[in-house]
Design a protein around this motif. Sequence first.
Motif, PDB file in Angstrom:
ATOM      1  N   GLY A 192      10.975   1.082   7.861  1.00 44.61           N
ATOM      2  CA  GLY A 192       9.765   0.304   7.633  1.00 44.61           C
ATOM      3  C   GLY A 192      10.048  -1.090   7.090  1.00 44.61           C
ATOM      4  N   ARG A 220       1.166   7.003   4.020  1.00 45.50           N
ATOM      5  CA  ARG A 220       1.978   7.368   2.866  1.00 45.50           C
ATOM      6  C   ARG A 220       1.389   8.572   2.133  1.00 45.50           C
ATOM      7  N   LEU A 244       5.579   1.004   3.380  1.00 50.79           N
ATOM      8  CA  LEU A 244       6.202   1.467   4.608  1.00 50.79           C
ATOM      9  C   LEU A 244       7.397   2.360   4.309  1.00 50.79           C
ATOM     10  N   ALA A 278      -0.836   1.842   6.351  1.00 54.13           N
ATOM     11  CA  ALA A 278       0.420   2.246   5.717  1.00 54.13           C
ATOM     12  C   ALA A 278       0.144   3.143   4.513  1.00 54.13           C
TER      13      ALA A 278
END
Lengths: 189, 281, 225
Positions: free
Chosen positions: C27, C223, C22, C219
């Motif tokens: 996050g 990313r 995160l 996630a």
Amino acid sequence: MPPRLLVLIPSAVAINLAMGFLTNQLGLPLYLDTIGTVLTAALAGPVVGVMTGIVSQLVRSLYEGFIWLPFGLVQVVIALLAALVARRGGFRSTGASLAWGALVGLVAGAVSALISYLVFRGVTATGVTAITTLLSGAGLTRAQAVTVASIGTDLADKMIVLALAGAALRGLPVRVAARYPWALRAVGR
Amino acid sequence: MSAVELRGLNFRYAAALTDALAGVTFSVDAGEICWLYGAPGAGASTLLLAAAGLAPRFTGGTIEGDVRVLGDDPRTAEGRHRLRGQIAHLGAVPDLQLSGVAENVFEEIAFGPANLRWPLDRIDAAVREAAGRLEITHLLTRSPLHLSGGEKQRVVFASLLALGPPVWLLDEADSALDAEGRGIVAELMLAERNRGAAILVAAEDADAMLGVADRVVLLDRGVIAFEGNPRELLSHDLAWERGPGGTSIAGLGRAAHARSNAARFAPPYPLGVSEAAARWR
Amino acid sequence: MRLHPYTPFVLVLATALLAFLLPAPAGPMALYAAVIGAALLSGMTKTVAGGALVTLPLWAFLVLLHVVLPGGDGLAAALAQGARLGAVATASLMLLRSFNPSRFLDAASARGSSLSAAFLVVSTLEAAPRLRRRAAMILEAQRARGLRVGGSPAARLRALVPLTLPLVLGTLSDVDDRAMALEIRGFGGGNARTPLDPPATTRRDHLYRWGAVAAVVAAAAWRIA
């Protein structure tokens, strides 16, 4: 897996975890949390040592958070090295144990520093972080600080671990040591 | 065929200078309580471990001779497989005999039967019966780690009783128990014997064993010094010469005999109070 | 309805992965908050405190390293790292609180997974506090015999010997007795056993597990993108 190993490995891991309590009580800035791993490697060989190291890191992660899991590699390296030391009878005296411990400490410290930097950018075990912080303040780059802190603490730690393990191995009654295939060779008999 | 047969058994621990057992030969039949008597270091524990197939497998050392339990050799892999759950070997320290993976006493007692893959209803019945006989039903929901030493040992007994083993090998197994616990276990052993179990007990307490043992084997430095009727052994000097001695009263008798030539103090010594009173009047 | 024993492990692993995937600092902090929320909802308030306590020393150094000293990455980095550690530590403690050794073994057995591996972990979790207490008793006994716990570093190092050796030697000498007891009770390590309380995988388990996997995948995808 034979019942003896099913008992030996958890016992050794529990020793690893209990050492933190002792060093805490004595106010020593050490972990000594690989002594169980070293012992099983010296008693029953590298495979058992590696298993001890992995279970040790797994259980420690359960107690303290999975952050520590990558350092399992260090335990594995130490287990392999300890088996090597045992094979060469390196536990036959305190002097020999300390010397081998220094070597193990250097290697373990280097591996530790590598993991520390790659995975965590230098912020991990409190003791190492503390020293890293100090060294950073003194002007070293983060990478340098982490490496020096890591290797320094590991050197002392592993020397003491091997010295203690050697003393324990030599202190085992022959009747008990004879049950473990590697034990007698480890102390040079 | 006896339940437990030992023939020409020699055993030596690793790096030991002498044999722990030499030429040991005797049998224990089904429906019999055989008392293994000897001073510390005489080899009783080793004998029990060998009979259970645990020595030299777990103890190291070298063994010679024959060991047969219910017709199988517990030292071989095949014998071990067939004898799974058939031999109840019990030590003196309860902590070392707990599984370490049970949340409560019920699970602890069920550990053995579950390992043997019994169906759940059979396990349940066996656990409850065993707990009842050891009078620990009230502990079934407690954690086995937080019990007293005596309670733990009762749990250990129950754990083995639940398996219904035909062979019991007890090594000073009642030392952790309180007087009540010892009474329960003694009754239990008599009951199991009456059901046909073969029981071999290593015990120091001659007074207690006198009322329970059918036969005694005296072990002295690894060698059998006497085999036969317990009353016969305990009332003569041999019990002191090669063993830990006779009953307390017999001990008094022996002391009296040492001081006086009177015929009434000569062996065979009386074993209990009423006997002594009758003899020495 | 109890969860299947494997589910908490999936959740903790997912938490660890999410902690790093995160985007910082929001996050990890949100994750930490979520974990705390889950703990409070399950009634594990002490666990939350425990998680915070374990990571407290680290927070101090993090602030020092990243905020006070030059060359650090700033407050945001410190908060992110602290939140990561806090989230994972708290999740782990929750796992430990809800852990039932017997059900875990049964789950491993039912899956045909290695009972030995499961036994090793379970047995260690039982042995750890026991050995710690033993170490404490040895410390008391040696102190009673005159062992000094303070003093020069050399003295304290020397004190390690009469503390460590009895612990190690005593533990090793027990190994065979314990192994023999397991053998007598039919425990061979490899064989499956009758489950005493068969753990079932319920809808809630599936929900949690797949939810965790989905979160991690999302996630990771975010990313990479």
